[in-house]
Design a protein around this motif. Structure first.
Motif, PDB file in Angstrom:
ATOM      1  N   LEU A   1       9.476  -5.891   6.319  1.00 21.49           N
ATOM      2  CA  LEU A   1      10.799  -6.496   6.310  1.00 21.49           C
ATOM      3  C   LEU A   1      11.279  -6.867   4.911  1.00 21.49           C
ATOM      4  O   LEU A   1      12.464  -7.151   4.712  1.00 21.49           O
ATOM      5  N   GLY A   2      10.366  -6.892   3.953  1.00 21.21           N
ATOM      6  CA  GLY A   2      10.740  -7.279   2.598  1.00 21.21           C
ATOM      7  C   GLY A   2       9.635  -6.955   1.619  1.00 21.21           C
ATOM      8  O   GLY A   2       8.489  -6.691   2.011  1.00 21.21           O
ATOM      9  N   VAL A   3       9.984  -6.988   0.332  1.00 22.65           N
ATOM     10  CA  VAL A   3       9.029  -6.669  -0.719  1.00 22.65           C
ATOM     11  C   VAL A   3       9.384  -7.454  -1.970  1.00 22.65           C
ATOM     12  O   VAL A   3      10.565  -7.679  -2.266  1.00 22.65           O
ATOM     13  N   VAL A   4       8.368  -7.915  -2.696  1.00 20.27           N
ATOM     14  CA  VAL A   4       8.582  -8.619  -3.956  1.00 20.27           C
ATOM     15  C   VAL A   4       7.524  -8.165  -4.946  1.00 20.27           C
ATOM     16  O   VAL A   4       6.370  -7.933  -4.578  1.00 20.27           O
TER      17      VAL A   4
ATOM     18  N   THR B   1       0.851  -1.190   0.000  1.00 22.65           N
ATOM     19  CA  THR B   1       0.000   0.000   0.000  1.00 22.65           C
ATOM     20  C   THR B   1       0.887   1.240   0.000  1.00 22.65           C
ATOM     21  O   THR B   1       2.092   1.165   0.279  1.00 22.65           O
ATOM     22  N   ASP B   2       0.308   2.372  -0.276  1.00 26.77           N
ATOM     23  CA  ASP B   2       1.076   3.618  -0.298  1.00 26.77           C
ATOM     24  C   ASP B   2       1.712   3.921   1.064  1.00 26.77           C
ATOM     25  O   ASP B   2       2.733   4.612   1.125  1.00 26.77           O
TER      26      ASP B   2
ATOM     27  N   VAL C   1       4.340  -7.152   0.344  1.00 30.07           N
ATOM     28  CA  VAL C   1       5.317  -6.911   1.401  1.00 30.07           C
ATOM     29  C   VAL C   1       5.215  -7.999   2.463  1.00 30.07           C
ATOM     30  O   VAL C   1       4.155  -8.579   2.691  1.00 30.07           O
ATOM     31  N   ALA C   2       6.346  -8.278   3.104  1.00 24.78           N
ATOM     32  CA  ALA C   2       6.405  -9.176   4.245  1.00 24.78           C
ATOM     33  C   ALA C   2       6.577  -8.324   5.496  1.00 24.78           C
ATOM     34  O   ALA C   2       7.414  -7.416   5.528  1.00 24.78           O
ATOM     35  N   THR C   3       5.782  -8.606   6.519  1.00 23.18           N
ATOM     36  CA  THR C   3       5.840  -7.829   7.748  1.00 23.18           C
ATOM     37  C   THR C   3       6.152  -8.724   8.942  1.00 23.18           C
ATOM     38  O   THR C   3       5.808  -9.914   8.963  1.00 23.18           O
TER      39      THR C   3
ATOM     40  N   THR D   1       9.226   2.892   3.865  1.00 19.69           N
ATOM     41  CA  THR D   1       9.987   1.731   4.326  1.00 19.69           C
ATOM     42  C   THR D   1      10.523   0.929   3.161  1.00 19.69           C
ATOM     43  O   THR D   1      11.665   0.441   3.185  1.00 19.69           O
ATOM     44  N   VAL D   2       9.711   0.775   2.118  1.00 21.74           N
ATOM     45  CA  VAL D   2      10.158   0.036   0.938  1.00 21.74           C
ATOM     46  C   VAL D   2      11.303   0.768   0.242  1.00 21.74           C
ATOM     47  O   VAL D   2      12.281   0.141  -0.191  1.00 21.74           O
ATOM     48  N   LEU D   3      11.229   2.084   0.165  1.00 23.76           N
ATOM     49  CA  LEU D   3      12.342   2.847  -0.406  1.00 23.76           C
ATOM     50  C   LEU D   3      13.618   2.634   0.412  1.00 23.76           C
ATOM     51  O   LEU D   3      14.707   2.491  -0.155  1.00 23.76           O
TER      52      LEU D   3
END
Length: 285
Positions: A78-81, A17-18, A69-71, A23-25
């Motif tokens: 904690l991660g993104v794919v 989500t936006d 995202v993984a939370t 955090t993803v950046l």
């Protein structure tokens, strides 16, 4: 909101989500290599939408990407794919992924991607450059061992594709040529020759203060006269004059095709001060 079953206690996966943007950046930029740009919001927006200036044609063949995202137990990302399907051949693709050095998160993200792409005929990962990089076609394995291990652990075959190299600018001690210059999609094309015949050429680009040597070549009949080294010197001088303080390049030296032998190219770049940053792998399953 759809929530997927966690693979390990305390780890959950959900759609991006936006609110996850910052955090993803941070996760993406923590993995940044020398010579690569600091990823900003517009670059992330392009990657999420499936757009890229580099390898644009490949991206146009895909359905819209789905990013997950993984939370952790506290809700921290904690991660993104990011994954997508190529409808024309039924291939599922893992486009990009970031999770720091966590092997647990990497395994969870790859497992989730394969589950989401379960109806595909085959699967690929890190096949072309995203908007998050400056032409990085593949996974830099030395810098991203957790992702490499997660992919190979899930049955992907790794292929060593590219050598990623860099040096600082300006460059001294290299010869140069008088060149013609014309704008092209990647930046500029430099050419040199005699009697209206192009004997050597280079394609270069510029992103901020980072130059890119996209291509350099010398006609077969003109080789052995030092034109390659002189064209390289001209290309680096050209980039320096336009504000570049570093330059990167990619060498596709793993094809095994004698017609595409890159031994001489590698020797030229090394002698001109380029050093290897990493090797780039692609994956198939």
């Amino acid at each position: 909101m759809v929530t997927f079953m966690p693979l390990v206690p305390g780890l959950a996966l959900r759609p991006y989500t936006d609110q996850d943007r910052s955090t993803v950046l941070d996760l993406i930029n923590a993995d940044r290599l020398h010579g690569q740009p600091l990823v900003d919001r517009p670059m992330l927006a392009d990657a999420l939408a499936g757009r890229s200036r580099i390898d644009a044609g490949w991206w146009e063949e895909l359905d819209p990407p789905v990013t997950t995202v993984a939370t952790g137990s506290s809700g921290t990302v904690l991660g993104v794919v990011s994954c997508a399907v190529r409808p024309q051949d039924g291939t599922g693709l893992i486009l990009w992924m970031h999770c720091g050095k966590s092997t647990v998160v990497a395994r969870a993200l790859v497992h989730h991607a394969l589950t989401a792409l379960a109806d595909c005929r085959k699967w690929e990962a890190y096949q072309f450059a995203s908007a998050l990089t400056l032409g990085l076609e593949g996974l830099p394995v030395a810098h991203r061992p957790a992702v490499h291990a997660a992919l190979t652990g899930q049955g992907f075959t790794a292929r060593d594709e590219w050598r990623y190299m860099r040096r600082t600018l300006p460059a001294s001690g290299l010869p140069s040529l008088e060149t013609g210059v014309e704008p092209v999609a990647e930046g500029w094309r430099l050419t040199a020759g005699e009697k209206d015949r192009v004997e050597a050429e280079a394609t270069v680009g510029l992103s901020g203060t980072t130059g890119v040597l996209w291509w350099i070549g010398v006609e077969q009949a003109a080789r052995g006269r030092g034109l390659g080294r002189a064209m390289l010197g001209s290309a680096l001088d050209f980039l320096s004059a336009r504000g570049a303080n570093e330059v990167i390049l990619y060498v596709d030296d793993a094809s095994g095709d004698p017609e595409q032998d890159r031994t001489a190219a590698n020797a030229l770049y090394e002698s001109a001060g380029f050093v290897q940053v990493d090797r780039l792998f692609s994956y198939q399953r």
